[in-house]
Scaffold this motif. Sequence first.
Motif, short mmCIF file in Angstrom:
data_model
loop_
_atom_site.label_atom_id
_atom_site.label_comp_id
_atom_site.label_asym_id
_atom_site.label_seq_id
_atom_site.Cartn_x
_atom_site.Cartn_y
_atom_site.Cartn_z
N ARG A 14 79.62 59.29 46.07
CA ARG A 14 79.64 58.36 45.87
C ARG A 14 77.85 57.34 46.93
NH1 ARG A 14 83.99 57.22 42.59
NH2 ARG A 14 85.17 56.46 45.54
N GLN A 15 78.43 58.06 47.78
CA GLN A 15 77.75 58.15 49.26
C GLN A 15 76.69 58.99 49.13
OE1 GLN A 15 80.81 59.11 52.24
NE2 GLN A 15 81.83 56.57 52.17
N GLN A 16 76.45 59.62 48.90
CA GLN A 16 75.12 60.74 49.08
C GLN A 16 74.62 60.47 47.98
OE1 GLN A 16 76.29 62.89 51.08
NE2 GLN A 16 77.74 62.19 50.78
N PHE A 17 74.18 59.24 46.98
CA PHE A 17 73.73 59.52 46.24
C PHE A 17 73.20 57.16 45.76
CE2 PHE A 17 74.52 63.11 44.54
CZ PHE A 17 73.27 63.58 44.22
N PRO A 18 72.32 56.79 45.54
CA PRO A 18 72.57 55.48 45.45
C PRO A 18 72.77 54.98 43.61
CG PRO A 18 70.16 55.93 45.11
CD PRO A 18 70.92 57.16 45.30
N PHE A 19 73.18 56.08 42.70
CA PHE A 19 73.66 55.80 41.78
C PHE A 19 75.09 56.93 41.48
CE2 PHE A 19 69.83 58.17 42.03
CZ PHE A 19 70.09 59.51 41.74
N ARG A 20 75.97 56.40 39.99
CA ARG A 20 76.95 56.62 39.90
C ARG A 20 76.54 58.49 39.70
NH1 ARG A 20 82.26 56.20 38.44
NH2 ARG A 20 81.61 53.67 38.37
N VAL A 21 76.48 59.53 39.63
CA VAL A 21 76.64 61.06 39.33
C VAL A 21 77.67 61.32 38.85
CG1 VAL A 21 74.56 60.99 40.56
CG2 VAL A 21 77.03 62.00 41.53
N PHE A 74 78.37 61.53 28.06
CA PHE A 74 78.84 60.52 29.20
C PHE A 74 78.60 59.18 29.39
CE2 PHE A 74 80.60 64.80 30.94
CZ PHE A 74 81.18 64.53 31.04
N SER A 75 76.99 59.21 28.44
CA SER A 75 76.25 58.14 28.49
C SER A 75 77.04 57.12 28.01
CB SER A 75 74.95 58.19 28.07
OG SER A 75 75.23 58.51 26.54
N ARG A 76 77.53 57.27 27.30
CA ARG A 76 78.48 55.76 26.38
C ARG A 76 78.81 55.07 27.55
NH1 ARG A 76 80.76 60.09 22.86
NH2 ARG A 76 79.62 61.27 21.66
N LYS A 77 80.03 56.08 28.21
CA LYS A 77 80.87 54.74 29.08
C LYS A 77 79.45 54.17 29.88
CE LYS A 77 85.31 55.27 31.58
NZ LYS A 77 86.26 55.48 32.22
N TYR A 78 78.73 55.16 30.39
CA TYR A 78 78.38 54.76 31.89
C TYR A 78 76.91 55.32 31.09
CZ TYR A 78 82.38 55.06 34.38
OH TYR A 78 83.72 55.38 34.10
N PRO A 79 75.75 54.17 30.74
CA PRO A 79 74.29 54.29 30.00
C PRO A 79 73.35 54.57 31.29
CG PRO A 79 75.59 52.25 29.55
CD PRO A 79 76.79 52.64 30.06
N ASP A 80 74.17 54.13 32.59
CA ASP A 80 73.23 54.63 33.69
C ASP A 80 73.16 55.78 34.08
OD1 ASP A 80 71.60 52.15 32.93
OD2 ASP A 80 72.68 50.59 34.19
#
Length: 298
Positions: A14-21, A74-80
């Motif tokens: 989470r510290q490597q990206f400004p978004f969830r991966v 996966f996008s159903r739970k986390y669209p972004d």
Amino acid sequence: MDDQFYIDYGTWIRQQFPFRVQKIAVDAGFTCPNRDGSVGVEGCTFCNNLTFNPVYCDRHKSVTEQLEEGKQFFSRKYPDMKYLAYFQAYSNTYAPIPHLRQLFEEALTVDDVVGLVIGTRPDCLPEPLLDYLQELNSRTFLIVEIGIESANNLTLQRINRGHTFECSRDAIERTHARGILTCGHVILGLPGEDEAEILRQAPIISSLPLDILKLHQLQIIRGTKLAKEYQQHPFHLYTPDEYINLIIKYLHLIRKDLILERFVSQSPPELLIAPQWGLKNYEFTNRLKNRMKEWEGN
């Protein structure tokens, strides 16, 4: 408390990206030198690659198709969500470089794919390939995950691994020297390795220039040579409590700057013979953290 014992991969990534991966596993149709006759033909005794592949993974589909289906999953739970293409099944650097380049570059053209994780064997990392991976690393997020499994050559021979620990050390050193994030994979509880032997190996594994370490318990999977061996001559498999105690001791013997990605693996129930823990990965981790708190308090 967690930082005192280990650096958690989830926190680190989470510290490597400004978004969830999220990783999306890809089966790109690779084989393995331990299966096609280059090194051996029967593979590692523990290996059944069906345990790796989620439902959206199908080697008959293109890399793009698999990634798009994974994104839908996966996008159903986390669209972004953004994604890392995880080339996981078999040895994902075991092919001519032009073919590897085609596969990896295709993955990076898929919308919202922001990096690659490439799983392979230590005997499948020649210098020309590392040249390409180093260049790739300069323009995208990249982790190379190398199967070590054990630091004991007798064990590696027993499980028909087809390479030595010295081969693992060499591959890890050469990959790390290219500035590539390097992950090592180790199985705890292989036949012939008791707790004393596993803990003897911990500082050896820790001495490798690894950034990330993945551990998991030995599992007996249907259709493997190890399943036949276990049926004929059963050997010790860890209970959850025994394994938690082992992990805590192991963590005290390795570098504090190692990122720990996981401690357990969860194979499909229809393929798993033993041990039958009935625990999700997060449930095991919660038990481990609670036990660590108890140890810390004593």
